[in-house]
Structures are given as structure tokens and as C-alpha cells.
Design an enzyme around this catalytic site. Sequence first.
Site, short mmCIF file in Angstrom:
data_model
loop_
_atom_site.label_atom_id
_atom_site.label_comp_id
_atom_site.label_asym_id
_atom_site.label_seq_id
_atom_site.Cartn_x
_atom_site.Cartn_y
_atom_site.Cartn_z
N TRP A 1 -4.51 -2.33 2.76
CA TRP A 1 -3.56 -2.27 3.87
C TRP A 1 -4.03 -1.19 4.84
O TRP A 1 -4.30 -0.07 4.44
CB TRP A 1 -2.14 -1.93 3.39
CG TRP A 1 -1.27 -1.70 4.58
CD1 TRP A 1 -0.80 -2.64 5.45
CD2 TRP A 1 -0.82 -0.43 5.09
NE1 TRP A 1 -0.09 -2.04 6.46
CE2 TRP A 1 -0.08 -0.70 6.28
CE3 TRP A 1 -0.96 0.88 4.67
CZ2 TRP A 1 0.51 0.32 7.03
CZ3 TRP A 1 -0.39 1.90 5.42
CH2 TRP A 1 0.35 1.61 6.59
N GLU B 1 -3.06 -7.07 2.75
CA GLU B 1 -1.62 -6.97 3.05
C GLU B 1 -1.34 -6.95 4.56
O GLU B 1 -1.81 -6.07 5.28
CB GLU B 1 -1.06 -5.69 2.42
CG GLU B 1 0.44 -5.49 2.65
CD GLU B 1 0.98 -4.22 2.00
OE1 GLU B 1 0.18 -3.36 1.59
OE2 GLU B 1 2.21 -4.08 1.93
N LYS C 1 1.37 -6.99 7.97
CA LYS C 1 2.57 -6.24 8.34
C LYS C 1 3.04 -6.66 9.71
O LYS C 1 2.26 -7.16 10.53
CB LYS C 1 2.24 -4.74 8.31
CG LYS C 1 3.43 -3.85 8.51
CD LYS C 1 3.13 -2.42 8.09
CE LYS C 1 4.38 -1.57 8.32
NZ LYS C 1 4.26 -0.24 7.75
N ASP D 1 4.51 -8.17 1.27
CA ASP D 1 5.44 -7.05 1.13
C ASP D 1 6.77 -7.50 1.71
O ASP D 1 6.84 -8.00 2.84
CB ASP D 1 4.87 -5.84 1.89
CG ASP D 1 5.72 -4.58 1.72
OD1 ASP D 1 6.95 -4.65 1.95
OD2 ASP D 1 5.16 -3.52 1.38
N HIS E 1 7.78 -6.56 5.31
CA HIS E 1 6.79 -6.73 6.38
C HIS E 1 6.96 -7.98 7.22
O HIS E 1 5.99 -8.48 7.79
CB HIS E 1 5.39 -6.68 5.79
CG HIS E 1 4.97 -5.31 5.36
ND1 HIS E 1 3.69 -4.95 5.07
CD2 HIS E 1 5.71 -4.18 5.17
CE1 HIS E 1 3.63 -3.68 4.71
NE2 HIS E 1 4.85 -3.20 4.76
N HIS F 1 4.47 -6.93 -2.96
CA HIS F 1 4.94 -5.57 -2.81
C HIS F 1 6.44 -5.68 -2.67
O HIS F 1 6.95 -5.92 -1.57
CB HIS F 1 4.32 -4.90 -1.57
CG HIS F 1 3.09 -4.12 -1.88
ND1 HIS F 1 2.51 -3.26 -0.99
CD2 HIS F 1 2.35 -4.05 -3.02
CE1 HIS F 1 1.44 -2.71 -1.56
NE2 HIS F 1 1.34 -3.17 -2.78
N ASP G 1 11.35 -1.60 7.93
CA ASP G 1 10.54 -1.50 6.71
C ASP G 1 10.77 -0.14 6.05
O ASP G 1 9.87 0.67 5.94
CB ASP G 1 9.06 -1.69 7.12
CG ASP G 1 8.11 -1.63 5.94
OD1 ASP G 1 8.52 -2.02 4.83
OD2 ASP G 1 6.96 -1.17 6.12
N ASP H 1 11.59 0.78 3.01
CA ASP H 1 11.14 1.04 1.64
C ASP H 1 12.20 1.71 0.76
O ASP H 1 11.91 2.66 0.03
CB ASP H 1 9.83 1.85 1.64
CG ASP H 1 8.66 1.04 2.19
OD1 ASP H 1 8.30 0.04 1.56
OD2 ASP H 1 8.12 1.40 3.26
N ASP I 1 6.72 -1.47 -4.17
CA ASP I 1 6.33 -0.58 -3.07
C ASP I 1 7.56 -0.05 -2.36
O ASP I 1 8.04 -0.66 -1.40
CB ASP I 1 5.41 -1.33 -2.08
CG ASP I 1 4.93 -0.41 -0.96
OD1 ASP I 1 5.10 0.81 -1.08
OD2 ASP I 1 4.39 -0.93 0.04
C1 RNT Z 1 2.79 0.04 4.31
C2 RNT Z 1 2.39 -0.84 3.19
C3 RNT Z 1 1.57 -0.20 2.11
C4 RNT Z 1 2.07 1.19 1.73
C5 RNT Z 1 1.38 1.77 0.51
C6 RNT Z 1 1.69 3.22 0.35
O1 RNT Z 1 3.69 -0.53 5.15
O2 RNT Z 1 3.51 -1.45 2.64
O3 RNT Z 1 1.51 -1.04 1.03
O4 RNT Z 1 3.43 1.20 1.52
O5 RNT Z 1 0.04 1.54 0.57
ZN ZN Z 2 3.27 -2.60 0.88
#
Ligand code: RNT
Ligand code: ZN
Length: 418
Positions: free
Chosen positions: A185, A226, A228, A259, A262, A286, A294, A296, A326
Site C-alpha cells: 500500500w 491495496e 484506496k 480494505d 477504502h 483489511h 477511513d 480505522d 487493519d
Molecule cells: C492505509 C492502508 C494501510 C495501512 C497500514 C498501516 O489506508 O489501509 O493498509 O492502514 O499499512
Molecule cells: Zn489497509
Amino acid sequence: MLNTEKALEIARNVYGKYGVDVDAALTATAATPVSIHCWQGDDVAGFEAADGDLTGGIQSTGNYPGKARNIAELRADFEFAKTLIPGKKKFSLHAIYLDAGGKKVARNEIGPEHFASWIDWAKEQGLGLDYNPTFFSHPLSADGFTLSSDDEGIRKFWVEHGILSRKVSEAFGKATGQPSVINFWVPDGFKDTPVNRARKRENLARSYDEIFSEKISKEYNLDSVESKLFGIGLESCTIGSHEFYLGCAMKHGVLLTLDTGHFHPTEVVSDKISSTLQYIDGVMLHVSRPVRWDSDHVVILDDELKAIACEIHRGGYEKRVNIGLDFFDGSINRIAAWTMGTRNMQKAVLWANLEPVKMLQKFELEGDYTSRLAYLEELKTLPFGLVWNAYCEMQGVPAGDSWIPMMKKYEADVLSAR
Ligand code: RNT
Ligand code: ZN
């Protein structure tokens, strides 16, 4: 609380009515690995000798006391969390979590030798390993571009980091006897509307051609990319968009990382599993929880989490979908965050394994959508909690809420002294 045998007897009766084998569901759940991310333990700080801020358009907010300050503390915290979490586990490391004995190592020089102590630890703990090159929190990512940079020196630097990172992942796979998924990523993007998106995407594509040019056995290493939608300060254009990486995964025969934070807010990853798997070998998840962006947040047992697990089970995709987490919340006890998030993922997997898929899919095939909906709703009030608690007991971890006082005790004994 009911004893395990009594609880299972009730569950076997209730679920058996729908043709579900509770014992098979328990076995399948116990065999499903969940990859737990190291970075919840210390707010994505890592252990590079050069300390810098977290960059790349991601953010861990909150300043809850007791975060792991070094490798020993991170390992101790995870070892404790592990006693509260059922199921098969992998540990996902980022390059910045290297163990270089306090020496400064350039990103394009981080190799397997800097993860030797992690490999020993993982083997001792019975953990699989996954890996992530770190393309952020670094002076050479400060202008917003890494693998897509127009500066050939910068781009090459990050390509070297990518190439060497695959060696780390390969070493993980060899040492643990199971493939390590390496997740690529990059934060690359523009705050404001660019006029040459194409050029940056050409650079990024060229970088992956270089990084993936060497073949590494899939027995040891599985590459994944990955995408986004946007990052903080990078709102207008993300170079590695979904379409970019879908194509990249197909071209290079690598996995696609989905993810859950994302995508546009009304898009869901649960719907993307069976779509992408028509054309690519596998998916890395993720699993996160986006709240308005996003963000998290810690994964909770919401409808989408269940839907993701159900889609894997309904499609028979267990071997092709790698479940990884994640999220990073610095505003609550980080061990509790690890524990809750992973237990919830495990709950969703168990939930999916207890679904009477055959019965429901038969209704659908026959066009009886009324029964499909009616049963899906009734299934929500079956005694799932009994099976979950039995699963925890069988796995030798605390059932129900009994992990909470244990976590609080660790906080009082260990974290509060930091
Ligand atoms: C960032 C991505 C990525 C990170 C990690 C820490 O938006 O989701 O995967 O969260 O690599
Ligand atoms: Zn991620």
C-alpha cells in the site's frame, strides 16, 4: 453460565433443525486464520531508530496511556492479548517494526536479517506471519509520492524497498511453513485536482513491473496490492485507485487487498469478494471500521462484518480469502482493541459457519424470496452466544465478558507502570 456440553446440546438441537452441523462449524472456525496487525499495539509508530510522525494520510487519534514503547513491550502485550483471543492467528508486521538492535537501517536496506528475532518469536508463539513494506512516515515520502514519484531517485529507492521486502516475506514463509502475504500500500496522491494523473499512474505501474519481476514461490510468499479512495490531505486523487489495482492484480497474478474503509461509503466489501474472485486468484482483506471516513475504528460485530464472513463461506472461498485486520485506535486500551476486534472477526466467521447456506440458497434458486428473507431474519435470534462461549471454552480462552476484568488487571499491573 451453562456448561459447555449442555450449551452445545441445545445448539445442536436448534441449528440441527436447519441442517447445520454445529461441531463442523466449530472445527471450521478454529481452522480459519485471522491475521492480526502489529500496528494496533503502538499507533503505527514502529521501532525505526529515527523517530518521525505517522504520515501518508492515515491517522491514529487518541492518547490512551500504556502504549508499547519497544519490541519487548509490544510482544508482551500481544502475548497477553493472544490468551484472550480464540482461533488460528497470524501476526502482520510492517517494515518499521524491524529489530535492528537500535541501529538505523535505511528502508531500502531492510532485509530478512532484521526480522530474525520476530521469526523466532513467531515460531515460539505458534503464529504465522504476514508482511508490509512501509511507504510512509519517511522523508522520501514527504512530497506525497513514493512508487509513483517523478523523481527517479525517489522512485528507485522505494522500488528497492519493495523488492527487498518480498525477501523478508519469503523468509517468513520459509520459516513458518505457511505463505506470508506481503501487502503493498502506498499513500501516493494529490490534495487538489491534478492535471496529469496518467503520468503518476504510469510511474506506479512501472514500479510494480520492477518489483514483481522476480518470481518467488507462492508456497512462501503471496503478493497483494491495496487500493484506496482517499487519504487525509490527499483528497482529490489517489494514484493507486481500485481500478488501478484490480488491473495490477490481474496483470501480475497477485492478490487484491480489499480494505473495508477504502471505498465510497455506500459500497461494501462483502459484495466485492465474489466479483473480484471471478478473475483474480485471491483476496486479502483489511477488515476495519470506517466511521464517516477511513477512520480505522475497532471492528465491531455489525451487519457488514457478518456479511463479509458469510460471503466467504457461501462462496466456498475459505482458501482464496485471507482475513487480515487493519484498525488503530489510540483512544482506548490497545490490548482491548486487539482483543475485541479479533474476537469480533472470529464471531463473524463462526456466525457464517452456522448459517444454513444450503437451505437459504435453495429458496433463492426456487425463487422463494419470501422464505429467504423470513428465515434470514429468524436466524438472527438463534442462540449464537451459546456456541460462541462453547467455542471460547474449547479454545481455552475466556468466554463471554470474562476477558474484560483480565484485560483490566493487565492494565493495572503492566500498562499503568509505563
Ligand atoms: C492505509 C492502508 C494501510 C495501512 C497500514 C498501516 O489506508 O489501509 O493498509 O492502514 O499499512
Ligand atoms: Zn489497509
